[in-house]
Design a protein around this motif. Structure first.
Motif, mmCIF file in Angstrom:
data_model
loop_
_atom_site.group_PDB
_atom_site.id
_atom_site.type_symbol
_atom_site.label_atom_id
_atom_site.label_comp_id
_atom_site.label_asym_id
_atom_site.label_seq_id
_atom_site.Cartn_x
_atom_site.Cartn_y
_atom_site.Cartn_z
ATOM 1 N N GLN A 244 -3.394 -2.099 29.781
ATOM 2 C CA GLN A 244 -4.012 -1.553 28.517
ATOM 3 C C GLN A 244 -4.689 -0.182 28.801
ATOM 4 O O GLN A 244 -4.943 0.261 30.083
ATOM 5 C CB GLN A 244 -4.916 -2.569 28.212
ATOM 6 N N ASN A 245 -4.536 0.486 27.729
ATOM 7 C CA ASN A 245 -5.406 1.815 27.835
ATOM 8 C C ASN A 245 -6.849 1.591 27.271
ATOM 9 O O ASN A 245 -7.165 0.581 26.915
ATOM 10 C CB ASN A 245 -4.858 2.840 27.152
ATOM 11 N N SER A 246 -7.547 2.559 27.193
ATOM 12 C CA SER A 246 -9.173 2.506 26.669
ATOM 13 C C SER A 246 -9.273 1.859 25.169
ATOM 14 O O SER A 246 -10.352 1.271 24.639
ATOM 15 C CB SER A 246 -9.877 3.400 26.932
ATOM 16 N N GLU A 247 -8.243 2.226 24.537
ATOM 17 C CA GLU A 247 -7.956 1.905 23.096
ATOM 18 C C GLU A 247 -7.570 0.444 22.850
ATOM 19 O O GLU A 247 -7.359 -0.079 21.801
ATOM 20 C CB GLU A 247 -7.185 2.591 22.340
ATOM 21 N N ARG A 316 -5.859 -2.232 33.884
ATOM 22 C CA ARG A 316 -6.226 -1.244 32.875
ATOM 23 C C ARG A 316 -5.946 0.226 33.333
ATOM 24 O O ARG A 316 -5.738 0.147 34.826
ATOM 25 C CB ARG A 316 -7.711 -1.005 32.460
ATOM 26 N N GLU A 318 -6.841 4.299 33.182
ATOM 27 C CA GLU A 318 -7.880 5.552 32.472
ATOM 28 C C GLU A 318 -7.476 6.635 32.291
ATOM 29 O O GLU A 318 -7.794 7.193 31.201
ATOM 30 C CB GLU A 318 -9.032 5.145 33.712
ATOM 31 N N THR A 320 -4.655 8.210 30.585
ATOM 32 C CA THR A 320 -3.429 7.890 30.049
ATOM 33 C C THR A 320 -2.521 9.231 29.623
ATOM 34 O O THR A 320 -1.738 9.214 28.979
ATOM 35 C CB THR A 320 -3.787 7.421 28.595
#
Length: 357
Positions: A244-247, A316, A318, A320
């Motif tokens: 996953q990215n930060s969004e 995750r 960070e 991207t």
């Protein structure tokens, strides 16, 4: 020399009356639409009836006409097939339907010669559609039917040999009810699926009085089927990363259009080395730095010719601005809409259950 059933009329009546009384209520038995029956027969290849029912109902709701299926995008087609496996069946079905729409004015051919030219339509599917949808007395011989006939007539030829199937096709054409070939063929299929199973329930069988194997007590010895020499199953370790990215979006790619699980969507996957941590694998294979790595699931996924030993991780990313070629981020709703193979579905379902450990 193969024996024959002498009292054919009595045999037919016993089979047909049993089928009409005891048949399971299945959605594709409520229609004579050749397209719908075609879809059901393709889905039922190598898949259990109970599994097929919801897939069939969703598929017909999404593609209610051949024109709808012919014009469907591949992603939409694969999404409707998601989890059934053997995705080439879905592609061949669509290709065959497109041939019907373009070459036959949207009418499924009603004779064996023409219907057999369609992509993905073999002798069994052709006979099933012709007899069930059009009432044409044509054989539809699958494994269940061969098991029933081999016991009825004490046929000892090896059903694993392709040419043996001709014997059973000839028998069915000799026995088939000319007035109701649909119920006759479905009766044989139903008998094989529910009564004349590998462990037969002979006391419940409506045609046991005609069964030569039952009379000789040899029903469990038939059919004769030599086992293929098993090739050693190739085992491949696979590490999968749900990133996953930060969004909160997920990193995925579409597999190549040819080969295993063609055109389906997956998380980043690698064949791991024993001495590499998940962080190192992700860096070396994808050039990305992962943080917060957690375990998701460990499981095996068995294909016909190989097995994936899966280890899946959540993580995750960070930065991207650096992601591997061919990959992109998708929201949870977009991931839901993408057609995914069963291994990815297992990981995704675990994630949705909150299964990140």
């Amino acid at each position: 020399m193969m024996q024959i059933i002498v009292k054919k009329d009595e045999f037919r009546e016993a089979l047909l009356s049993w089928y009409r009384r005891e048949k399971r209520d299945l959605p594709w038995r409520r229609t004579s639409n050749p397209y719908y029956i075609w879809v059901s027969e393709v889905m039922l290849q190598q898949t259990r009836v109970d599994t097929v029912i919801p897939y069939y109902e969703r598929f017909i709701a999404s593609f209610p006409t051949m024109e709808a299926l012919a014009g469907a995008e591949e992603n939409d087609l694969l999404k409707m097939w998601e989890g059934l496996g053997y995705y080439s069946r879905a592609r061949n079905l669509q290709a065959g339907v497109r041939e019907v729409v373009s070459d036959y004015g949207g009418e499924v051919p009603s004779n064996r010669t023409e219907i057999s030219t369609l992509k993905g339509v073999g002798p069994y599917t052709a006979g099933a559609v012709l007899s069930i949808a059009y009432g044409v007395p044509e054989h539809a011989v699958d494994g269940n039917v061969m098991r029933v006939i081999s016991r009825l007539l004490l046929i000892e030829e090896d059903i694993a040999i392709p040419r043996t199937k001709k014997i059973f096709e000839t028998v069915v054409m000799d026995l088939i009810d000319q007035e109701d070939p649909s119920s006759f063929n479905q009766g044989l299929m139903e008998l094989g699926a529910t009564i004349c199973t590998p462990k037969p329930k002979c006391l419940l069988c409506p045609v046991r009085d005609f069964c030569l194997a039952f009379q000789e007590g040899r029903q469990e010895a038939l059919p004769i089927k030599t086992k293929k020499t098993k090739m050693k199953m190739k085992i491949i370790p696979v590490a999968s990363f749900a990133i996953q990215n930060s969004e909160g979006e997920w990193l995925m790619r579409q597999r190549p259009s040819k080969g295993l699980l063609a055109s389906l969507w997956e998380f980043p996957m690698v064949e791991p080395a024993d001495d590499k941590t998940p962080q190192k694998m992700a860096h070396e294979h994808f050039g990305i730095e992962l943080v917060g790595i957690v375990d998701i699931l460990i499981f095996k996924h068995i294909f016909s010719h190989l097995t994936w030993e899966m280890k899946s991780f959540g993580a995750r990313i960070e930065k991207t601005d650096i992601i591997p070629d061919g990959y992109q981020f998708f929201s949870q709703e977009e991931v839901e809409a993408l057609p995914k193979p069963v291994p990815v579905l297992k990981i995704w379902d675990e994630i949705k259950r909150g299964g990140l450990k």
